[in-house]
Design a protein around this motif. Structure first.
Motif, short mmCIF file in Angstrom:
data_model
loop_
_atom_site.label_atom_id
_atom_site.label_comp_id
_atom_site.label_asym_id
_atom_site.label_seq_id
_atom_site.Cartn_x
_atom_site.Cartn_y
_atom_site.Cartn_z
N UNK A 1 20.64 8.35 -3.18
CA UNK A 1 20.22 7.52 -4.30
C UNK A 1 20.35 8.26 -5.63
N UNK A 2 20.06 9.56 -5.63
CA UNK A 2 20.25 10.37 -6.85
C UNK A 2 21.73 10.33 -7.27
N UNK A 3 22.60 10.52 -6.30
CA UNK A 3 24.04 10.53 -6.58
C UNK A 3 24.49 9.17 -7.10
N UNK A 4 24.01 8.12 -6.46
CA UNK A 4 24.37 6.75 -6.88
C UNK A 4 23.91 6.48 -8.31
N UNK A 5 22.70 6.93 -8.64
CA UNK A 5 22.17 6.73 -10.00
C UNK A 5 22.99 7.49 -11.04
N UNK A 6 23.34 8.73 -10.72
CA UNK A 6 24.12 9.55 -11.64
C UNK A 6 25.51 8.98 -11.87
N UNK A 7 26.04 8.29 -10.89
CA UNK A 7 27.35 7.65 -11.04
C UNK A 7 27.29 6.45 -12.00
N UNK A 8 26.09 5.86 -12.12
CA UNK A 8 25.94 4.67 -12.97
C UNK A 8 25.63 5.02 -14.43
N UNK A 9 25.13 6.23 -14.67
CA UNK A 9 24.78 6.61 -16.03
C UNK A 9 23.83 7.79 -16.05
N UNK A 10 23.13 7.94 -17.15
CA UNK A 10 22.20 9.04 -17.31
C UNK A 10 20.82 8.67 -16.76
N UNK A 11 20.27 9.52 -15.91
CA UNK A 11 18.92 9.31 -15.40
C UNK A 11 17.93 9.65 -16.52
N UNK B 1 0.81 -1.23 0.00
CA UNK B 1 0.00 0.00 0.00
C UNK B 1 0.84 1.27 0.00
N UNK B 2 2.14 1.12 0.12
CA UNK B 2 3.04 2.28 0.13
C UNK B 2 3.55 2.55 -1.29
N UNK B 3 3.77 3.81 -1.61
CA UNK B 3 4.26 4.16 -2.95
C UNK B 3 5.69 3.67 -3.12
N UNK B 4 5.92 2.94 -4.19
CA UNK B 4 7.28 2.54 -4.54
C UNK B 4 7.94 3.68 -5.30
N UNK B 5 9.25 3.65 -5.40
CA UNK B 5 9.95 4.66 -6.19
C UNK B 5 11.29 4.11 -6.64
N UNK B 6 11.77 4.64 -7.74
CA UNK B 6 13.05 4.20 -8.27
C UNK B 6 13.48 5.05 -9.45
N UNK B 7 14.61 4.71 -10.03
CA UNK B 7 15.21 5.51 -11.09
C UNK B 7 15.59 4.60 -12.26
N UNK B 8 15.24 5.04 -13.47
CA UNK B 8 15.66 4.33 -14.68
C UNK B 8 16.94 4.98 -15.18
N UNK B 9 17.94 4.18 -15.45
CA UNK B 9 19.25 4.68 -15.89
C UNK B 9 19.50 4.21 -17.33
N UNK B 10 19.78 5.17 -18.20
CA UNK B 10 20.09 4.89 -19.61
C UNK B 10 18.99 4.10 -20.33
#
Length: 242
Positions: A49-59, A16-25
């Motif tokens: 998490x934003x920093x970690x995602x940016x280190x892996x590629x383009x958000x 019932x809680x909102x999930x969230x995440x980031x798509x990279x490339x």
């Protein structure tokens, strides 16, 4: 497991809680922990998490869910923050993924024919409501070059004509401006008003009276339109006129 299946699985795990995440490339989904105070109705991604995602590629997209019978459209808050991130947002709702490309605010756009014009506004407004229409290549002054783009395509995209007396919020109004053909489009936004975009002007609201009423060509409604769809357009106008 495909990226979309991973996204859906993450949303189910969050219940019932909102999930969230980031798509990279456009290839990899990074699940994130929702750190919002009220995770039942909102989401927030931690700065780490934003920093970690940016280190892996383009958000390339932000993902979150609308559980608990939420609507499959971006809320006013969602649209506000999408404009801040300037990337696509993907929404998980009813075990489906709805993808919303980043668009400029509907009000206050600069005009550029074929790129940011009345059809772009029509197409983008409906995209917010969950509809995707083709982006036709169109030269300026096409209505004087043997083309009739609006009336040739509007029915094939799921619209049917309605009477002026039946007009409702979300209907598309076509106009004939110094032409026998329909060469301009607007969205009816209620209270006898329209949202549209004219050459050499910013996109804006106008009263559907006088000149506009005199020169309207026809009114169209989508076969799958629901009154709840209009909430997405209202939300976009609200955050960009405050």
């Amino acid at each position: 497991m495909t990226m979309k299946k991973i996204i859906l699985k993450h949303a189910i795990q969050c219940g019932d809680h909102e999930s969230c995440g980031i798509v990279i490339d456009n290839m990899h989904y990074m699940p994130c922990v929702n750190i919002a105070t009220d995770t039942l109705n909102h989401f927030e991604i931690a700065a780490d998490d934003w920093i970690k995602a940016e280190e892996q590629g383009k958000i390339t997209a932000i993902v979150h869910s609308h559980p608990n019978n939420g609507q499959p459209i971006l809320s006013e808050a969602d649209q506000f923050y999408q404009q801040k991130t300037a990337v696509d947002w993907w929404l998980v709702c009813n075990n489906q993924i709805f993808q919303f490309r980043y668009i400029q605010p509907l009000i206050g756009r600069d005009f550029q024919h074929g790129i940011m014009d009345c059809y772009t506004l029509f197409r983008d407004a409906y995209h917010l409501c969950g509809f995707d229409f083709p982006n036709y290549v169109r030269d300026d002054d096409w209505w004087n070059k043997g083309l009739d783009l609006y009336t040739e395509h509007i029915e094939s995209n799921g619209f049917y004509q309605v009477k002026l007396s039946e007009i409702q919020e979300g209907d598309v109004i076509l106009f004939s401006l110094i032409s026998q053909k329909a060469n301009h489009a607007a969205i009816y936004i209620g209270n006898n008003s329209i949202l549209h975009h004219l050459p050499k002007r910013l996109s804006k609201r106008d009263l559907f009276s006088g000149y506009w009423l005199k020169n309207y060509h026809s009114i169209w409604r989508h076969k799958e339109w629901q009154s709840s769809n209009f909430t997405a357009i209202l939300s976009n106008m609200a955050i960009n006129t405050k």
